[in-house]
Design a protein around this motif. Structure first.
Motif: not given
Lengths: 277, 314
Positions: B47-53, B44-45, B37-38, B40-42
């Motif tokens: 791919l678009f927040s953690l990795y970019p950081m 996207m997070l 259940f988690l 999709p959110t994790v």
């Protein structure tokens, strides 16, 4: 704040005064909309033309000559709808897991989601741009649909709402042999309708209003959103104020309609402490 | 897990106890469901927040050639360059004064308006809608409206000044007035959101406190200082944190309103990094600026988390 049986004139004056403050506050938007209806000849006159017989729709006609506006409108609509559907589904699923399951790392994931998603796209725009480039999403609508779809506010609001759903319902469904997905789909989702609506409506307006992300991702006119094409007109060398203001009026209409119809959801969002997500 | 059991809401605790009494197979087994259940959110997070950081941190150590797609490792050079970059320094300074004027104005303004409107039922109902409208408008629409309002010579404010025989003001083309315009626009844009929060905070205050104070002969200002403000403390903290987040991220509206000008008088940090990365095509240099600002953003995020914790959200 005691009971006021007869309203003295002082109270009425106070009400009127407060209402005037409210209206005065909105002057910057009202003035833009008002000016949009002025014919170019009386756009710059002061005192302004207040006679409704002098109003015209000329500026609105001019908007459609600036580019393929219906196309931009369709793009904006696709982006806002698709993105908020994804937001609603993803945050409902995450909210359900965080509200109704006990599992290893639950607390960690909750903190991770809330804190990482609070980091604004602004700060990460360069590396995210490169991620999208690798994925081949630059210049495609999907590049502005997916990246902003995971929001802390959405996850947070869904979780808060689902915590209040009685566990007995889930247990009962489980006794009947329902799978986890079925429980989510048949029991949890229908019961969470108000929260789903709130998250959907909030994210629809956010995505409709997005400017920064389309600015970075979309370069070809074909895939412009309304916001992007309006912003391009602001930056143009010769500014046609009448056209610009009529365009701005058209662009704000959907959001205003959504807001006025579903006002209480926005209040809920602001109480959840949501920054625009 | 024992501490979270204690704080679990009553129905959850009941279910848990029942599950312990009749341990079903599913309850004790490791379950994939919550992780799925988690996902999709994790995902996207990640791919678009953690990795970019993380990738951003790596990028900041390189000079990237966007056109040829090559990169050269330069170590801390981008950061060293920032220390001697007057433009970056100026944008930090601009962000500082912008935040330090916008946040107090929003705080004081939203409290003042909320306290004023609270006493009038019709105005309160109207304000719920009216004051929130600017907050739901897009940055592009806000910038268009204000650019029109503040337009030099053609705008209605200068039109009025001319009509009244007063000198006109170059709202967007003089350093000081451009800064004022940018601050006023921001406060106008955001204040409704905060005012609603304050109104909600005010409605939580027990009216008996005011009654008691009135009986003791406290004046209106005394009631405000000694009841309203102290009772609003949690709301005030939230407003301060969120408004700081808003102010430090400010970018789009200002970009459209002044373009960071005149000169660089209203260029804030986010615009500076945007221009380094996408204007001058030096993404490594742009990201280095973001990384330098990141600790501050994380600090504010952490403050917000603590607040969530206090309210029992996490």
């Amino acid at each position: 704040m005691a009971s006021q049986e007869a309203r003295p004139w002082g109270t009425v004056a106070y009400d009127v005064c407060a209402i005037v403050v409210c209206i005065f506050f909105l002057v910057p938007v009202l003035w833009a909309v008002f000016s949009a209806f002025q014919p170019p000849s009386s756009l710059f006159t002061f005192p302004p033309n207040l006679d409704p017989r002098g109003f015209s729709l000329e500026n609105f006609k001019a908007v459609f000559a600036t580019g393929n506006v219906p196309r931009y409108a369709v793009n904006s609509f696709i982006v806002a709808t698709a993105s908020s559907l994804i937001t609603v589904l993803a945050s409902a699923m995450a909210g359900f897991a965080l509200a109704k399951y006990r599992f290893l790392g639950r607390q960690f994931i909750l903190v991770l989601i809330l804190s990482v998603l609070l980091i604004p796209l602004q700060v990460l725009m360069v590396p995210v741009f490169l991620v999208l480039k690798t994925l081949g999403w630059i210049n495609h609508l999907i590049g502005i649909i997916i990246p902003p779809a995971a929001t802390a506010t959405g996850t947070f609001m869904m979780r808060q709402y689902m915590v209040g759903i009685p566990d007995e319902l889930i247990e009962a469904a489980r006794m009947d042999g329902a799978s986890d997905w079925k429980i989510f789909w048949r029991v949890i989702l229908p019961l969470s309708a108000p929260a789903l609506g709130a998250v959907g409506i909030l994210s629809f307006t956010w995505r409709w209003n997005d400017y920064l992300w389309p600015l970075i991702v979309i370069n070809n006119q074909q895939n412009f959103t309304l916001q992007l094409s309006l912003a391009n007109l602001i930056g143009a060398n010769t500014v046609e104020w009448g056209t610009l203001l009529a365009y701005a009026t058209l662009v704000m209409v959907p959001v205003l309609v959504v807001f006025l119809c579903f006002q209480r959801y926005f209040l809920k969002g602001s109480l959840a402490g949501s920054v625009k997500g | 897990m024992s501490s979270s059991e204690k704080t679990a809401p009553v129905p959850a605790r009941k279910a848990y106890l029942r599950a312990r009494r009749f341990p079903s197979r599913r309850q004790t087994e490791f379950r994939w469901a919550p992780y799925l259940f988690l996902l999709p959110t994790v995902g996207m997070l990640a791919l678009f927040s953690l990795y970019p950081m993380l990738y951003g941190a790596w990028m900041s150590l390189q000079n990237m050639d966007v056109i040829h797609g090559t990169a050269r490792f330069v170590g801390p050079n981008n950061y060293l360059r920032l220390l001697h970059d007057p433009q970056f320094g100026e944008s930090l300074l601009n962000t500082a004064w912008y935040t330090l004027t916008v946040v107090p104005l929003i705080l004081a303004g939203s409290i003042a308006v909320a306290v004023f409107l609270r006493e009038s039922r019709p105005a309160r109902l109207l304000a719920r809608v009216g004051f929130y409208i600017p907050f739901v408008l897009s940055p592009v629409v806000v910038a268009t409206s204000w650019k029109w309002l503040l337009n030099e010579d053609l705008g209605v404010i200068d039109g009025f000044l001319k009509w009244a025989g007063l000198p006109t003001v170059p709202w967007l083309s003089d350093d000081f007035s451009a800064r004022v315009s940018v601050v006023v626009t921001t406060v106008w844009n955001l204040i409704g959101f905060y005012m609603l929060m304050v109104l909600a905070g005010l409605s939580q205050i027990n009216p008996e406190l005011y009654e008691a104070a009135r009986l003791e002969g406290a004046t209106a200002p005394q009631r405000f200082w000694h009841i309203t403000l102290p009772m609003l403390r949690p709301t005030i903290v939230l407003v301060l944190i969120l408004a700081t987040v808003h102010a430090t991220q400010a970018f789009e509206t200002i970009l459209l309103l002044t373009g960071g000008g005149p000169g660089s008088a209203t260029r804030l940090v986010v615009q500076n990094m945007y221009q380094a990365a996408f204007g001058r095509l030096q993404p490594g240099y742009g990201v280095a600026q973001a990384i330098l600002v990141l600790p501050f953003i994380l600090f504010v995020a952490w403050l917000q988390m603590r607040l969530f914790k206090q309210e029992g959200v996490v």
